[in-house]
Structures are given as C-alpha cells and as structure tokens.
Scaffold this motif. Structure first.
Motif, PDB file in Angstrom:
ATOM      1  N   ALA A  46       0.826  -1.222   0.000  1.00 14.55           N
ATOM      2  CA  ALA A  46       0.000   0.000   0.000  1.00 14.55           C
ATOM      3  C   ALA A  46       0.855   1.265   0.000  1.00 14.55           C
ATOM      4  CB  ALA A  46      -0.930  -0.027   1.204  1.00 14.55           C
ATOM      5  N   ALA A  47       1.948   1.243   0.776  1.00 16.08           N
ATOM      6  CA  ALA A  47       2.800   2.437   0.865  1.00 16.08           C
ATOM      7  C   ALA A  47       3.454   2.725  -0.496  1.00 16.08           C
ATOM      8  CB  ALA A  47       3.863   2.218   1.929  1.00 16.08           C
ATOM      9  N   GLU A  48       3.880   1.678  -1.165  1.00 15.23           N
ATOM     10  CA  GLU A  48       4.498   1.861  -2.486  1.00 15.23           C
ATOM     11  C   GLU A  48       3.482   2.399  -3.488  1.00 15.23           C
ATOM     12  OE1 GLU A  48       6.562  -1.668  -3.788  1.00 15.23           O
ATOM     13  OE2 GLU A  48       8.252  -1.236  -2.446  1.00 15.23           O
ATOM     14  N   LYS A  49       2.275   1.887  -3.374  1.00 13.96           N
ATOM     15  CA  LYS A  49       1.194   2.328  -4.260  1.00 13.96           C
ATOM     16  C   LYS A  49       0.927   3.820  -4.044  1.00 13.96           C
ATOM     17  CE  LYS A  49      -1.999  -1.173  -4.720  1.00 13.96           C
ATOM     18  NZ  LYS A  49      -3.312  -1.780  -4.557  1.00 13.96           N
ATOM     19  N   THR A  50       0.868   4.207  -2.794  1.00 14.38           N
ATOM     20  CA  THR A  50       0.631   5.618  -2.461  1.00 14.38           C
ATOM     21  C   THR A  50       1.779   6.471  -2.997  1.00 14.38           C
ATOM     22  OG1 THR A  50      -0.402   4.824  -0.459  1.00 14.38           O
ATOM     23  CG2 THR A  50       0.073   7.176  -0.543  1.00 14.38           C
ATOM     24  N   TYR A  51       3.002   5.999  -2.769  1.00 14.66           N
ATOM     25  CA  TYR A  51       4.185   6.746  -3.224  1.00 14.66           C
ATOM     26  C   TYR A  51       4.097   7.021  -4.729  1.00 14.66           C
ATOM     27  CZ  TYR A  51       9.141   7.587  -4.431  1.00 14.66           C
ATOM     28  OH  TYR A  51      10.314   8.112  -4.927  1.00 14.66           O
ATOM     29  N   LEU A  52       3.670   6.008  -5.477  1.00 11.40           N
ATOM     30  CA  LEU A  52       3.618   6.154  -6.935  1.00 11.40           C
ATOM     31  C   LEU A  52       2.314   6.818  -7.404  1.00 11.40           C
ATOM     32  CD1 LEU A  52       5.088   2.682  -7.996  1.00 11.40           C
ATOM     33  CD2 LEU A  52       6.292   4.862  -7.852  1.00 11.40           C
ATOM     34  N   GLY A  53       1.368   6.961  -6.491  1.00 10.94           N
ATOM     35  CA  GLY A  53       0.090   7.558  -6.866  1.00 10.94           C
ATOM     36  C   GLY A  53      -0.735   6.639  -7.747  1.00 10.94           C
ATOM     37  N   LEU A  54      -0.640   5.352  -7.485  1.00 11.74           N
ATOM     38  CA  LEU A  54      -1.386   4.376  -8.291  1.00 11.74           C
ATOM     39  C   LEU A  54      -2.480   3.752  -7.439  1.00 11.74           C
ATOM     40  CD1 LEU A  54       1.687   2.575  -9.894  1.00 11.74           C
ATOM     41  CD2 LEU A  54       0.206   4.228 -11.037  1.00 11.74           C
ATOM     42  N   SER A  55      -3.451   3.186  -8.112  1.00  8.83           N
ATOM     43  CA  SER A  55      -4.486   2.477  -7.354  1.00  8.83           C
ATOM     44  C   SER A  55      -4.815   1.174  -8.061  1.00  8.83           C
ATOM     45  CB  SER A  55      -5.738   3.353  -7.255  1.00  8.83           C
ATOM     46  OG  SER A  55      -6.155   3.684  -8.562  1.00  8.83           O
ATOM     47  N   GLY A  56      -5.522   0.329  -7.365  1.00  8.37           N
ATOM     48  CA  GLY A  56      -5.967  -0.940  -7.948  1.00  8.37           C
ATOM     49  C   GLY A  56      -4.830  -1.920  -8.120  1.00  8.37           C
ATOM     50  N   SER A  57      -5.007  -2.845  -9.081  1.00  4.92           N
ATOM     51  CA  SER A  57      -3.950  -3.825  -9.348  1.00  4.92           C
ATOM     52  C   SER A  57      -3.750  -3.875 -10.863  1.00  4.92           C
ATOM     53  CB  SER A  57      -4.360  -5.190  -8.810  1.00  4.92           C
ATOM     54  OG  SER A  57      -5.602  -5.552  -9.355  1.00  4.92           O
TER      55      SER A  57
END
Lengths: 191, 202
Positions: A46-57
């Motif tokens: 989740a933290a990496e996703k937030t860092y990159l500003g991405l969502s979902g899979s």
C-alpha cells in the motif's frame, strides 16, 4: 540465373530476419526521446502504491506515476556496482523526501534486470531500499531498454497529459548525490 | 523453375524462423567495464555426471585465491556445503553469479551452509577477476592443475576444458542432496537453491 535468384531470395530473408524484431530497440532511450512501450505491475504494498500515486492492481506505465519526474534505476541484485551504489541511491531518495521543493515531484523506482521477484526482494531487504523495485526476470525490459550495463539511470519528465520525455540517460554511479539531484531538478524545472 | 526457387527460399526462411531465438541472459555490471569476453551462446550442457543425489560427494582439496588449501572433508560434520562450479572468469553470466551470492551470506548462515566457488582458471586470473566483485565472504578455489581434476571427478568438465555451470548441495554427512547442472548460458535461480538448502533442515 537460378543462382542469382537464390541469392536474392536469401538476401531478402536475411533482411527480414536481421531487422529489429518486435520489442527491441537499438540502444538505450536517448535524452529528448521517449521510453519504449512497456508496463510494470502495480505494487501490492500500500505504501508503495501511495508513493507512486497508483491504485488498484494490474499493470501501469511509468508516465502514469504521479510525479514531475521519475528516475528509473536499471540494476541487478547480482551487479557489484549496483550493490556498492545502493546506499547512495537511498541517500538520493532521502534527500528528495526531505526537500519540500522536490518531495512528491521526483520519484524513484528500480528495475531489476534478469532478477526474479525473489531476487529483487533480496536486494531491497539487504540495502533497505525505500522505493519500489520491479522484477524483469526474463530480461524483456532489459532488451527494450537497449541492454544497458548496470547501474543505469534514466530520468523521465512527465507532463500533465501523461506524455513524457527522457531528460537523463546515463550509465554508471552518481558522481555525487547532490550533483545528480541538482541536474534532475533543473531538467524538471524545479530549481 | 521459378516455383522451385520459391520453394527453396521459403524452406530456408522457415528453417531460420523456427531456429530458437538466441537470448542473451545476462546484464553486465559496469564494474567490469569492457573487460568481459562474450563467448556467445554455448551448448547448454556438455558432460556426463559421475555422481548422483544420495551418493557420497567425492572429496577434494584445492588452493583458494586467499592462499589456503580448502578441502571438502574439513566441513564434514560441521557445515552443509554448496559447491558452485562456474565455467570461466571474465565471462558474462559467471561474472554476476557470485556477486549475487556475496550479498546473501545470511541465507547461507541461516541454513548452516558454506559456499565453495570453483573454476578451472588459475589463481592469478581468479584473483584479478574476483577483485572486481568486492570482498567475497566465501572461498574461491582453483581447479586449474591437474586441469579440471575435481570437475572431472564430479562429471562436470566440458569437452573444451571449462566446467559446467553446476551447483551441488552436500549435507554435513558428505551426501549429495541436490544437483543442478544448469544451462551454461543462464544463471540458476537463487530461490531454487535456497529452497534446497531449506530442505536440509527437515
């Protein structure tokens, strides 16, 4: 006559076979140019996703990362220079995160060429890499990126419409973290 | 006449197209600059194993780059042993296999295992080559003279005098528990090797 025609036929086949096959580039992405067309897997973390500003899979393209500039490190867990450079790259990340002008604007990712997810994980853990790393176990991305030696750093400037431009494309370790960040910041119109 | 030519041309093309794509399976570290010799794609394996899983590992004693003599027997009853034969110094895949093992000492330790790296290169060559990898935690042994004698004992000496890219896992009793004579052109998976070491605990 027959021999000549046979040579011509062979030549034609030769040209077909020697031409760049799909998904291959002649060299690394040039400054001013574009990245080859490829996707990476959206991180589960989740933290990496937030860092990159991405969502979902699923998959994403580098210009979809929420940033002004993305620095892509092409590395390998097996490369002694990448191992040696890892603390400096971490330092670059920390400097970015500590700088109110750069934070959120410049993001770092790594692509482990010829590395499985397990191997990328080993590198991440060994050097406490704070930014997302992606595996390229079958050298598919490595081929697309011109089979560069490692470590290799590519700076990608991202425009609001998700178009992009390569602003840095260079082999080897940083001369200094400060100089590297300064160059990237200037090329990104942040300083 | 033309038809015959067309057929020949198509046949040639078809043969070329179905030839397996020659894949490079390495990424060079800039640590080696332009000093890596690329032998191209080689025959995957080129020897016949003389040992088997469940059998006793033949003992040997070889000189290490550090100057000491290291024998397999000295680890009997003390450590599990992973032997990593790599074909040659200063070649692409070999030049990154050991630097990878070099950052996972903890994983070997956790499985009570030591790693022995072996090639048929002589000590001066191994010295210069391994110096580019940083400080290695495991011994690098030279099976140079009599040429490839240990590799031959294990059945991993290729017909051109270099060894296979082979891994042997030997338990504390000196019994071979895992063998991977890998495609020489590719690096074996670290995950698989670690999985095999884990199995020794059971």
């Amino acid at each position: 006559m027959m021999r000549r025609m046979l040579w011509l036929a062979l030549l034609a086949w030769g040209m077909i076979l020697c031409g760049p096959a799909d998904g291959r580039s002649a060299g690394p992405p040039p400054v001013g140019g574009k990245l080859p067309d490829f996707t990476l897997g959206v991180p589960k973390d989740a933290a990496e996703k937030t860092y990159l500003g991405l969502s979902g899979s699923g998959a994403f393209k580098i210009p979809q990362i929420r940033a002004k500039t993305v620095v892509v490190e092409i590395f390998s867990m097996y490369c002694p220079y990448c191992q040696k450079e890892a603390p400096n790259v971490n330092k670059a990340y920390e400097r970015i995160e500590a700088d109110p002008v750069l934070r959120g604007k410049i993001k770092l990712i790594g692509i482990g060429v010829g590395n499985s997810a397990f191997e990328v994980g080993v590198f991440k853990k060994k050097y406490n890499v704070p930014f997302p790393l992606f595996p390229d176990s079958d050298f598919v991305l490595h081929k697309l990126l011109g089979e560069v030696r490692t470590p290799y750093f590519i700076g990608v400037k991202i425009h609001p419409d998700e178009s992009h431009q390569v602003i840095r494309s260079r082999l080897g370790a940083f001369e200094s973290v400060e100089k590297f960040l300064d160059e990237i910041a200037k090329a990104s119109d942040l300083k | 006449m033309k038809k015959r030519l067309m057929i020949i041309s198509c046949l040639v093309g078809a043969v070329l197209l179905i030839m397996p794509e020659v894949r490079s399976a390495f990424a060079l570290s800039d640590a080696y600059k332009d000093n890596i010799y690329n032998p191209g794609v080689l025959k995957a394996t080129d020897s016949a194993l003389k040992v088997k899983v469940g059998g006793k590992a033949p003992d040997f004693a070889l000189k290490a780059v550090s100057g000491e003599r290291v024998s397999l027997g000295q680890f009997r009853g003390k450590k599990n042993v992973v032997i990593s034969f790599v074909p040659a110094a200063w070649t692409p895949v070999c030049s990154d296999q050991w630097p990878g093992y070099n950052i996972v000492k903890e994983m070997f330790d956790a499985n009570d295992a030591i790693l022995l790296g072996i090639t048929v290169d002589n000590i001066p060559t191994l010295f210069s080559w391994t110096n580019q990898m940083g400080r290695l935690w495991f011994p690098v042994l030279s099976d140079f003279w009599p040429h490839g004698a240990v590799a031959k004992k294990y059945g991993v000496l290729r017909s051109d005098g270099v060894t296979e890219r082979a891994l042997f896992v030997i338990d504390k009793k000196g019994i071979i528990r895992y063998i991977d004579v890998h495609d020489i052109n590719q690096r074996p998976s670290l995950e698989v090797l670690m999985g095999e070491l884990e199995k020794l605990k059971k």
